[in-house]
Design a protein around this motif. Structure first.
Motif, PDB file in Angstrom:
ATOM      1  N   GLU A 272      37.759  13.350 -38.107  1.00 23.07           N
ATOM      2  CA  GLU A 272      37.684  13.375 -36.491  1.00 23.07           C
ATOM      3  C   GLU A 272      38.723  14.339 -36.001  1.00 23.07           C
ATOM      4  O   GLU A 272      39.792  13.996 -35.604  1.00 23.07           O
ATOM      5  CB  GLU A 272      37.803  12.285 -35.516  1.00 23.07           C
ATOM      6  CG  GLU A 272      36.577  11.179 -35.974  1.00 23.07           C
ATOM      7  CD  GLU A 272      36.531   9.872 -35.338  1.00 23.07           C
ATOM      8  OE1 GLU A 272      37.733  10.121 -34.302  1.00 23.07           O
ATOM      9  OE2 GLU A 272      35.807   9.227 -35.441  1.00 23.07           O
ATOM     10  N   SER A 337      34.126  13.212 -26.671  1.00 21.98           N
ATOM     11  CA  SER A 337      34.749  12.586 -27.944  1.00 21.98           C
ATOM     12  C   SER A 337      34.726  11.184 -27.648  1.00 21.98           C
ATOM     13  O   SER A 337      34.887  10.242 -28.488  1.00 21.98           O
ATOM     14  CB  SER A 337      35.780  13.144 -28.264  1.00 21.98           C
ATOM     15  OG  SER A 337      36.925  13.075 -27.676  1.00 21.98           O
ATOM     16  N   SER A 344      31.794  11.410 -31.848  1.00 22.96           N
ATOM     17  CA  SER A 344      33.222  11.583 -31.519  1.00 22.96           C
ATOM     18  C   SER A 344      33.697  12.829 -32.390  1.00 22.96           C
ATOM     19  O   SER A 344      34.575  12.989 -32.168  1.00 22.96           O
ATOM     20  CB  SER A 344      34.006  10.463 -31.843  1.00 22.96           C
ATOM     21  OG  SER A 344      33.851  10.154 -33.146  1.00 22.96           O
ATOM     22  N   GLN A 349      30.766  18.863 -30.987  1.00 22.99           N
ATOM     23  CA  GLN A 349      31.058  19.234 -29.612  1.00 22.99           C
ATOM     24  C   GLN A 349      31.232  20.686 -29.525  1.00 22.99           C
ATOM     25  O   GLN A 349      31.245  21.215 -28.311  1.00 22.99           O
ATOM     26  CB  GLN A 349      32.003  18.226 -29.220  1.00 22.99           C
ATOM     27  CG  GLN A 349      31.670  17.015 -29.230  1.00 22.99           C
ATOM     28  CD  GLN A 349      30.425  16.273 -28.476  1.00 22.99           C
ATOM     29  OE1 GLN A 349      30.233  16.852 -27.725  1.00 22.99           O
ATOM     30  NE2 GLN A 349      29.825  15.365 -28.966  1.00 22.99           N
TER      31      GLN A 349
END
Length: 682
Positions: A272, A337, A344, A349
């Motif tokens: 992430e 997120s 997330s 994104q």
């Protein structure tokens, strides 16, 4: 001792060469295995950081110390050579060594002129100060080359700058530099930038969005930065206070490409990754010009701004065309997120921000005429005469397909001089070998591995090595003796003879401007052959570049990065700019007046766009200067004014209520639309 040298051929780093060099100066505490990269943790400043000032009692340092103390920075005193006493209630030490022994500083802010900066940095390295921040501009290039040759031999001291606003921890209330404090707020966004004014715009945008900042690091506008984008990105990756990252780049060097490679690797190896946004200033800059910053120029073989933009975008950074968009853009990325049920991952994104507009930029190839624009480029016959005096065989002539091309310049990644050997006049990476070497090198001979690598790239026989070494050695002598920043030659090799057919030499203007060195080279400049408006602007400390084409909008901006981005953004909105103009970091009523006079001398200009970020200079003072200059010059050209920063509301109100054809705006988008419509006569 041996120096390490990258061989970059056909665009790829392939191997390390060992070049014999003179023993570099080592400092106390360093060892044979010292690595400058070990100093990276020194960048994580905060409330704990004990700050020393060099040039402590000077006017600028005094004002800065007062502000920083009031904000919460822990300042332990300063240095004035040979003097002991007290200043602002803090101790004055006779040397950095004495200050280190008695006050135990973690960082030193260097507030001395450009011609004294290198000596001050060296004193701080010798005292093993963990972090050194050099803010001065016009530091001679060769002074900094020497400093970097020293930094590489030790693992105690990290440098930021020179020519930078410094580093600031909004969370820890620690400012080492001259950033405008009212723009900052404690938060979670890490920012790294080349441009001071663009970084202030970025900070203000994130503050308005309610995000604030964790740590802000400036690379600075010089070509050889002590700390670069990748260094900062590594700190942000590990920093628990940083949740989002913003990178602000511009033309010149390869730092943005290096950052893109790091971002790509980071996104690949991290489940992430933190969201990253970026901007590249100078996408509309004329090729070959120096746009205000000493480092804002593209050397042979370096990537252009569009290549940088695309590399960062491909790597995963969300790109914007104006720093005003960073705040809300980053807020959107962070909110998405955190939304339950949504992915997330930043990877999923990064394309989702519809406000981020991609715009194609014309791919303009520089002509040799445009590339002659730097003030200390000498004429070809003058460059050839320098070579003749050194005994080089010169036989000028037209370019042929068999010509060979050499360039002695700087490598901004290795922070050292480099030789480029190429079969193409444009030094394209696919046909070139880039061969950095250490600044302390004294002699190149036929047995030097760098000479062998250059000959191999150009497919020259081993019998050519002696002649090639003679040419490189001569170029290196001129480079150091005359403080050049780039020496290009075109040569031919036949019958075991190497002849120079053409040359283009450029010299460091800072060596003359700040230190009074190389006056003989500076006298070769003929201002009568330059653009009159550019020469006139230079007298007032203004950088003015007249742009070609149908430009109808005059621009007046404080700060080189912001000035480049202003031209970029207006062009994206459909405007046509007549000029680039940087008043410098502080716009005064006098510089505004001089700028208006120069801009209005161009008959193409139908409207003027003033884009000022009030940092150390307040917006109300700037507004007063604009109004007075407008009245004194009896101007009739409409002016759109965008004021941001310190006392921005007061300044905007003064412009709006002036009764003059001045139009005040807060939003860049609204201001851009207005000035474009005025320029079109609408």
């Amino acid at each position: 001792m041996t120096g390490l040298c990258w061989l970059t051929a056909r665009g790829q780093r392939t191997s390390l060469l060992r070049i014999p060099v003179k023993q570099a100066k080592h400092f106390s505490g360093s060892s044979r295995h010292s690595d400058y990269a070990d100093t990276l943790p020194n960048l994580k400043i905060g409330a704990h950081t004990r700050v020393l000032f060099q040039g402590f009692t000077g006017r600028q340092a005094t004002a800065n110390v007062k502000e920083s103390l009031a904000w919460g920075t822990k300042i332990v005193g300063g240095v004035k050579p040979g003097v002991e006493g007290e200043h602002l209630g803090l101790p004055v030490f006779p040397s950095v060594k004495a200050a280190q022994e008695r006050a135990k500083p973690d960082a030193s802010a260097i507030y001395v002129p450009g011609n004294q900066t290198a000596k001050a940095i060296e004193e701080a390295i010798d005292a093993e100060i963990p972090l050194v921040v050099a803010v001065a501009e016009h530091v001679p290039l060769h002074d900094i080359l020497r400093i970097h040759s020293i930094l590489k031999t030790q693992s105690k001291t990290r440098l930021i700058g020179a020519n930078c606003p410094g580093i600031i921890s909004a969370i820890g209330k620690c400012r080492i530099g001259f950033q405008p404090l009212p723009c900052f707020a404690p938060g979670n966004i890490g920012i790294v930038a080349k441009s001071g004014t663009l970084s202030y715009e970025t900070v203000a945008s994130t503050t308005r969005a309610g995000l604030g900042q964790s740590l802000c690091i400036s690379m600075g506008g010089d070509p050889l930065a002590g700390t670069n984008f990748v260094d900062a990105l590594k700190i942000f990756e590990e920093d628990p206070d940083t949740q989002g990252i913003i990178l602000v780049g511009e033309i010149g060097g390869t730092a943005e490409i290096d950052a893109a490679e790091w971002i790509q690797d980071y996104c690949r190896r991290t489940a992430e990754p933190k969201p990253i946004m970026a901007l590249v200033g100078g996408r509309q800059a004329p090729p070959g010009r120096i746009m205000g910053h000493a480092g804002a120029w593209t050397a042979p073989g370096e990537p252009g701004p569009e290549e940088k933009y695309k590399a960062l975008e491909r790597a995963g950074a969300v790109m914007v065309n104006h720093p005003e968009k960073f705040g809300e853009g980053m807020k959107t990325l962070l909110d998405r997120s955190r939304t339950p049920g949504s992915s997330s991952s930043f990877r999923n994104q990064k394309r989702g921000l519809h406000t981020m507009r991609r715009v194609a930029v014309e791919n303009r190839q520089p002509s040799i005429q445009k590339l002659q624009a730097r003030t200390l480029y000498v004429k070809q016959f003058q460059a050839l005469e320098m070579l003749k005096k050194k005994g080089v065989s010169v036989n000028g002539g037209a370019q042929s397909v068999s010509d060979l091309f050499f360039c002695l310049t700087i490598d901004r990644t290795s922070l050292s001089p480099t030789l480029i050997a190429s079969s193409s006049a444009g030094f394209e990476p696919s046909s070139s070998a880039r061969l950095p070497f250490v600044y302390t090198t004294e002699k190149f001979d036929a047995g030097n591995p760098l000479i062998a690598a250059a000959a191999a790239q150009l497919q020259l026989p081993e019998s050519s090595h002696a002649k090639l070494a003679e040419l490189v050695q001569t170029l290196w002598q001129i480079y150091k003796e005359k403080e050049a920043f780039t020496l290009e030659v075109r040569a031919s090799y036949a019958s075991e003879t190497l002849e120079v057919r053409g040359a283009r030499f450029g010299f460091d203007d800072a060596a003359f401007r700040s230190s009074g060195r190389q006056e003989d080279v500076h006298r070769l400049r003929n201002v009568a052959e330059e653009v009159p408006e550019e020469v006139e602007a230079e007298k007032d400390g203004i950088v003015y570049v007249k742009l070609e084409g149908e430009g109808s909008i005059g621009t007046l901006v404080n700060g080189a990065g912001l000035a480049m981005n202003t031209v970029d953004a207006l062009s994206i909105h459909g405007g046509h700019c007549a000029n680039f103009l940087d008043t410098g970091g502080k716009a005064t009523s006098e510089t505004v007046k001089s700028s208006f006079r120069i801009i209005t001398s161009d008959p193409r200009v139908k409207a003027i766009f003033v884009n000022i970020f009030g940092g150390l200079t307040r917006c109300d003072m700037i507004a007063e200067g604009i109004i007075l200059a407008f009245q004194d010059l009896n101007m009739s050209v409409p002016v759109v004014v965008r004021l941001r920063g310190t006392n921005e509301e007061s300044g905007q109100k003064m412009i709006a209520e002036s009764g003059l054809p001045l139009h005040a705006f807060d939003s860049f988008e609204d201001a851009a639309k207005k000035v474009i419509s005025l320029a079109r006569g609408m």
